[in-house]
Structures are given as C-alpha cells and as structure tokens.
Design a protein around this motif. Structure first.
Motif, PDB file in Angstrom:
ATOM      1  N   LEU A 109       0.809  -1.286   0.035  1.00 18.29           N
ATOM      2  CA  LEU A 109       0.055   0.082  -0.098  1.00 18.29           C
ATOM      3  C   LEU A 109       0.871   1.178   0.028  1.00 18.29           C
ATOM      4  N   ARG A 110       0.192   2.434  -0.778  1.00 20.67           N
ATOM      5  CA  ARG A 110       0.866   3.684  -0.708  1.00 20.67           C
ATOM      6  C   ARG A 110       0.402   4.293   0.073  1.00 20.67           C
ATOM      7  N   PRO A 111       1.170   5.637   0.604  1.00 19.90           N
ATOM      8  CA  PRO A 111       0.649   6.408   1.487  1.00 19.90           C
ATOM      9  C   PRO A 111      -0.736   6.849   1.066  1.00 19.90           C
ATOM     10  N   ARG A 112      -1.244   6.795  -0.246  1.00 21.54           N
ATOM     11  CA  ARG A 112      -2.662   7.373  -0.434  1.00 21.54           C
ATOM     12  C   ARG A 112      -3.454   6.432  -0.296  1.00 21.54           C
ATOM     13  N   ASP A 113      -3.134   5.146  -0.102  1.00 21.92           N
ATOM     14  CA  ASP A 113      -4.023   3.822   0.010  1.00 21.92           C
ATOM     15  C   ASP A 113      -4.384   3.645   1.447  1.00 21.92           C
ATOM     16  N   TYR A 114      -3.531   3.923   2.427  1.00 23.84           N
ATOM     17  CA  TYR A 114      -3.705   3.690   3.793  1.00 23.84           C
ATOM     18  C   TYR A 114      -5.113   3.867   4.334  1.00 23.84           C
ATOM     19  N   PHE A 115      -5.794   4.875   4.098  1.00 18.87           N
ATOM     20  CA  PHE A 115      -7.101   5.205   4.605  1.00 18.87           C
ATOM     21  C   PHE A 115      -8.034   5.235   3.733  1.00 18.87           C
ATOM     22  N   SER A 116      -8.115   4.208   2.694  1.00 18.26           N
ATOM     23  CA  SER A 116      -8.988   4.316   1.489  1.00 18.26           C
ATOM     24  C   SER A 116      -9.149   2.827   1.177  1.00 18.26           C
ATOM     25  N   PRO A 117     -10.349   2.270   1.415  1.00 22.62           N
ATOM     26  CA  PRO A 117     -10.627   0.996   0.982  1.00 22.62           C
ATOM     27  C   PRO A 117     -10.608   0.494  -0.463  1.00 22.62           C
ATOM     28  N   ALA A 118     -10.814   1.928  -1.228  1.00 19.87           N
ATOM     29  CA  ALA A 118     -10.921   1.597  -2.574  1.00 19.87           C
ATOM     30  C   ALA A 118      -9.165   1.485  -2.992  1.00 19.87           C
ATOM     31  N   GLY A 119      -8.410   2.324  -2.459  1.00 18.57           N
ATOM     32  CA  GLY A 119      -7.108   2.219  -2.816  1.00 18.57           C
ATOM     33  C   GLY A 119      -6.571   0.759  -2.446  1.00 18.57           C
ATOM     34  N   ILE A 120      -6.905   0.279  -1.127  1.00 18.49           N
ATOM     35  CA  ILE A 120      -6.368  -1.074  -0.936  1.00 18.49           C
ATOM     36  C   ILE A 120      -6.946  -1.984  -2.000  1.00 18.49           C
ATOM     37  N   SER A 121      -8.160  -1.943  -2.400  1.00 21.54           N
ATOM     38  CA  SER A 121      -8.654  -2.787  -3.357  1.00 21.54           C
ATOM     39  C   SER A 121      -8.017  -2.896  -4.862  1.00 21.54           C
ATOM     40  N   ASP A 122      -7.715  -1.567  -5.085  1.00 18.66           N
ATOM     41  CA  ASP A 122      -6.868  -1.337  -6.251  1.00 18.66           C
ATOM     42  C   ASP A 122      -5.497  -1.961  -6.320  1.00 18.66           C
ATOM     43  N   ARG A 123      -4.741  -1.923  -5.026  1.00 19.37           N
ATOM     44  CA  ARG A 123      -3.647  -2.753  -4.917  1.00 19.37           C
ATOM     45  C   ARG A 123      -3.770  -4.321  -5.376  1.00 19.37           C
ATOM     46  N   TYR A 124      -4.802  -4.836  -4.783  1.00 18.01           N
ATOM     47  CA  TYR A 124      -5.321  -6.238  -4.794  1.00 18.01           C
ATOM     48  C   TYR A 124      -5.441  -6.508  -6.230  1.00 18.01           C
ATOM     49  N   ARG A 125      -6.213  -5.523  -6.988  1.00 18.12           N
ATOM     50  CA  ARG A 125      -6.754  -5.787  -8.310  1.00 18.12           C
ATOM     51  C   ARG A 125      -5.099  -5.746  -9.229  1.00 18.12           C
ATOM     52  N   GLN A 126      -4.446  -4.937  -8.788  1.00 22.40           N
ATOM     53  CA  GLN A 126      -3.033  -4.791  -9.542  1.00 22.40           C
ATOM     54  C   GLN A 126      -2.213  -6.041  -9.664  1.00 22.40           C
ATOM     55  N   LEU A 127      -2.322  -6.950  -8.263  1.00 22.09           N
ATOM     56  CA  LEU A 127      -1.615  -8.146  -8.238  1.00 22.09           C
ATOM     57  C   LEU A 127      -2.476  -9.107  -8.747  1.00 22.09           C
ATOM     58  N   ARG A 128      -3.737  -9.230  -8.929  1.00 27.04           N
ATOM     59  CA  ARG A 128      -4.443 -10.353  -9.561  1.00 27.04           C
ATOM     60  C   ARG A 128      -4.322 -10.212 -11.100  1.00 27.04           C
ATOM     61  N   THR A 129      -3.935  -9.024 -11.750  1.00 27.97           N
ATOM     62  CA  THR A 129      -4.001  -8.700 -13.175  1.00 27.97           C
ATOM     63  C   THR A 129      -2.870  -8.881 -13.727  1.00 27.97           C
ATOM     64  N   LEU A 130      -1.573  -8.961 -12.781  1.00 26.71           N
ATOM     65  CA  LEU A 130      -0.292  -9.108 -13.438  1.00 26.71           C
ATOM     66  C   LEU A 130       0.001 -10.344 -14.134  1.00 26.71           C
TER      67      LEU A 130
END
Length: 471
Positions: free
Chosen positions: A198-219
């Motif tokens: 997670l990047r600092p912009r993601d720490y307090f954003s559920p959408a940001g956390i979800s987007d990091r997971y999506r990035q992993l799943r679509t690699l």
C-alpha cells in the motif's frame, strides 16, 4: 417617439432573447448527444479477473473470480477423465459491495482426482476450451505412505506504479519470478505477507487497498500460477495498512474484509476473534497461519506484557498444535520470530508473549515444529538450540519482487543464523517433502528470479522429535 411605439420594440427584444436562449439549449443538447449517445446507459463491457485456486481439500476446492461489474457467475466442472459429464455449480451474483469478487466452493468431489472447469458469466463461457485444471488431495490416511508434496513460498511483492510512486528508481522488478515458480509446479503457494504494498494514498482508502489487490491479480506474469497451484495467504503491515500498523489502525475492519474478498483461505479466525489466522493440512503436513497485525499492540508501546498474537489467538495456536498429529507443523508468521538482534519488528521484541509461547512449546513436547516467516527483504535460516529438546528452525523467505536489503549492521553477525543461509536478492523458496511414513524428509531450497537454485538444506523428521519420542 410616441409612447405606444416602444412596446413592439420591447417585445421584439424579449423574443430575440428567448430565441437566443432556445438556440443555446439546442446547441447544448446537440453537444450532450454527441458525448452521451443513445446507448450511453448500456452496461460496460464485461471482463474477468482470475481464476485463482484457493484452499483445496479431499472433496472440496475453492475457486476465486472477479468480474468487472455485477454479473451472474457459475462454474462448469468435470473430472478430467469424463469430459462429457459436466456438473453445473450454483449461480452466484457478483456485487459491488464485495468488489465483484466471489469465492466459489466446489464440493462432493472425488479425492485424488484431476478436475477441469470453465467459468460461465452471464451465459458466456470464459477460459480455455479444455478448462482450467486442479486436483483434489488424495485420501491416503490408513491406506498408503504420505504422498510427496511441493510447497512454494515467499513474501514482499512490490509492483511499480509510476503515478503513486515517488520520483526515484523503481523498487519493484523481476516479475518473471512468478513464471519460474509456476514452472516448478508446486502443489500450493504460501504468501507470507506484504503481498501488496500500500502507498500512503491507500492507507485510509478501502478503494485504494482494493486497487492494489486488483493490480496483483491482473499481473500478466502471475496468471498461470494463479490457476495452477492452490494459494494460501497471511498478511504483514504493508498489505494490512500503513507501515508497522497494529490493532489501532483505523481501517482494521475494512482491511480484513478486503483480505477475505481477495483470498480464498480455509478459515478466518474464531467467532470471538476474527482474523487471518487458521489451519489446514496437506499430505502429512499441517500449516498454522497466524495474524500478526489484528491483535498486536503498538511496537513502541512501553508495556512489558504487550500483545503480539493476543490471548485468544495464542491459545488457539497452542490448542491447534497440541491436537495436530502431522509429521511437520509449519507455523507461518508475518514477522521473524527467533532473531534476537534486529531493530525491526519481530516476535522476539514482544518478550512476555514470546517467552510464554516458546516455554510452552518446549514443555508440551510438540514434535516437528518449523517456523516460516517473511518481511525482511532477505532470506535466511535461523536455528535456536533448546536444552532438553530438538532445535527450533525458522526459515525466512523474502523478497519476491520488492527491493532486497541486507541485514541491519547490528545483526550482520547473528548467533541464530545458519552459516551460508543468507541470500540478499529477489528469490522464492521451495519445500519438497518425501520419504516413507516415520522417515519423512524436508528439502528446503532458495531460487533466484530465473529459478536457479541458490541454497538448500535438508531436515529429517527424526531430528525434530523431543527425546522421549525418538526411536
């Protein structure tokens, strides 16, 4: 000019204003129609993420999929040897409040059987015509020797993001490592934490956390591994919240819910203590997945009795190890356990709970315990000699794609580190289990991003027995 002559001019002026306004509205409507064509309310094009093979048992398997919008999903599956006998799973609806992700359980399967499946989404079939493949665990107990097993493991997956990353050399790389892992054909993959960053912009954003997971799943480099091996995960701070996050993290509950949306573990804690901990077995091995974040006191808290696992999880771990009859018992932890000199977070720093657990482990004479950990951005094997019982080993495997770092200066010389085991580069681990019942052998090996072997060590079942249990 006569007074009556002004009225027609005023009316003409008002009429011109009305016509100008009407013309403006017509121009606006025309422009809007160009931007928003008549089919603007049509649903967006459907795409699919996954599938990922999750927990697998003798008669059940979990399959994770994610759609790009709400859709009806079901699996069509069949034994590989009977392609003309398909079974149809129950139709499930993917929903936005669950990130359009589904974990689908296939049950009433036959043990030790290869299966194939395809994914039907809104009536359209996804996947290769021959189907994705998995195999259920064999029913070997009281029938044969334990079957061989190959386990892949690793931690610390940094995927570069030019938009969110600072202007510096990229921290992530060697994504080909996942292709090397898939080529080794492990039965299962253990994700040891920091599986996303997670990047600092993601720490307090559920959408940001979800987007990091999506990035992993679509690699792209991960796609073959996702569906060819079973996946089990724990977390550490970088996929839980901010750096060194603990039980005070304010998105603790949201982060836990997102973990459940994106992984397909066999269990998520206890009714009275939910978390990412749980246990599962494969062959004659059991894995005890732990949660080192949800109940952990802050690292900087000045309390000699501060929690690491917390009382409920710690009791669950003791109960589960006591009940297990597995030849090898892998306790999986997001931080190191036995390192006595690191200034970074680890279980040893939480002395009260650390001494409680290790003292109990020796007194209870639990055989076959091996610790697995990640986090450190280098790999090493630690050994703690324990008077009156067998040595306790901890294998740290890190990093997968994040930048590698050497140990801190104060731990360059570490009494617990086994000579020659330190590896400071991107790598993954393999555990190969073989041998007849009662004489099982573990081969642990480290491999670089291309799959080249870099280090190995062998542990024998008889070397991990309390004295009274040895033959």
């Amino acid at each position: 000019m006569p007074k009556g002559a002004r009225m027609p001019i005023r009316r003409l002026f008002l009429l011109l204003v009305c016509l100008l306004n009407l013309g403006t509205l017509l121009l606006f409507a025309t422009a809007l129609a160009a931007v928003e064509p008549n089919n603007s309310l049509a649903e967006p094009e459907l795409s699919l993420s996954g599938p990922m093979l999750g927990a697998v048992e003798m008669t059940e398997a979990k399959i994770w999929v994610q759609t790009s919008r709400e859709a009806q999903v079901r699996l069509v599956y069949w034994p590989k040897s009977h392609p003309l006998e398909p079974r149809f799973g129950r139709i499930r609806q993917s929903q936005e409040d669950a990130e359009f992700a589904l974990t689908i359980v296939l049950d009433r399967l036959m043990p030790g059987t290869p299966y194939r499946y395809r994914i039907e989404v809104d009536g359209k079939l996804f996947g290769p015509p021959a189907g994705y493949a998995f195999k259920t665990q064999p029913d070997w107990l009281k029938r044969t020797d334990p079957p061989p097993l190959r386990i892949a493991l690793g931690s610390c997956v940094y995927l570069n993001d030019p938009v969110a990353d600072p202007p510096a050399p990229p921290l992530g790389g060697d994504y080909r490592i996942f292709e090397a892992i898939a080529a080794s054909q492990p039965d299962l993959m253990l994700w040891l934490g920091d599986n996303i960053y997670l990047r600092p912009r993601d720490y307090f954003s559920p959408a940001g956390i979800s987007d990091r997971y999506r990035q992993l799943r679509t690699l792209p480099e991960l796609q073959n591994l996702w569906h060819s091996s079973a996946h089990y995960a724990i977390w550490d701070d970088h996929d839980y919240g901010d750096n060194d996050a603990d039980r005070s993290y304010r998105l603790r509950q949201a982060s836990f819910e997102l973990f459940q949306h994106y992984w397909a573990n066999p269990a998520y804690g206890l009714p009275e203590a939910p978390g990412v901990f749980g246990r599962f077995g494969w062959s004659d091995v059991e894995f005890f997945l732990t949660d080192n974040r949800s109940y952990r006191a802050p690292f900087r808290m000045a309390d000699p009795h501060r929690d690491f696992f917390g009382p409920r999880q710690l009791q669950w771990l003791k109960d589960s190890l006591s009940a297990s009859q597995a030849s090898f018992k892998f306790v999986v932890v997001g931080n190191q356990v036995l390192n006595t000199r690191t200034p970074s977070e680890n279980f040893y720093s939480y002395q009260s709970e650390y001494q409680d657990f290790l003292g109990w482990l020796a007194q209870a004479k639990i055989p076959g315990v091996v610790l697995l950990s990640g986090d450190r951005h280098h790999s090493e094997m630690l050994r703690l000699d324990r008077p009156g019982t067998y040595p306790l080993y901890e294998w740290t495997v890190s990093p997968l794609t994040s930048k590698a770092y050497p140990p801190f200066p104060q731990e360059q010389v570490l009494p617990e580190r086994m000579p020659g085991s330190l590896l400071v580069e991107r790598n993954y681990g393999l555990i190969d289990l073989s041998g007849p019942a009662g004489e099982r052998v573990l081969k642990l090996s480290l491999h670089d991003a291309t799959g080249k072997p870099k280090w190995s060590h062998t542990l024998h079942q008889q070397d991990l027995q309390p004295p009274k249990l040895k033959n």
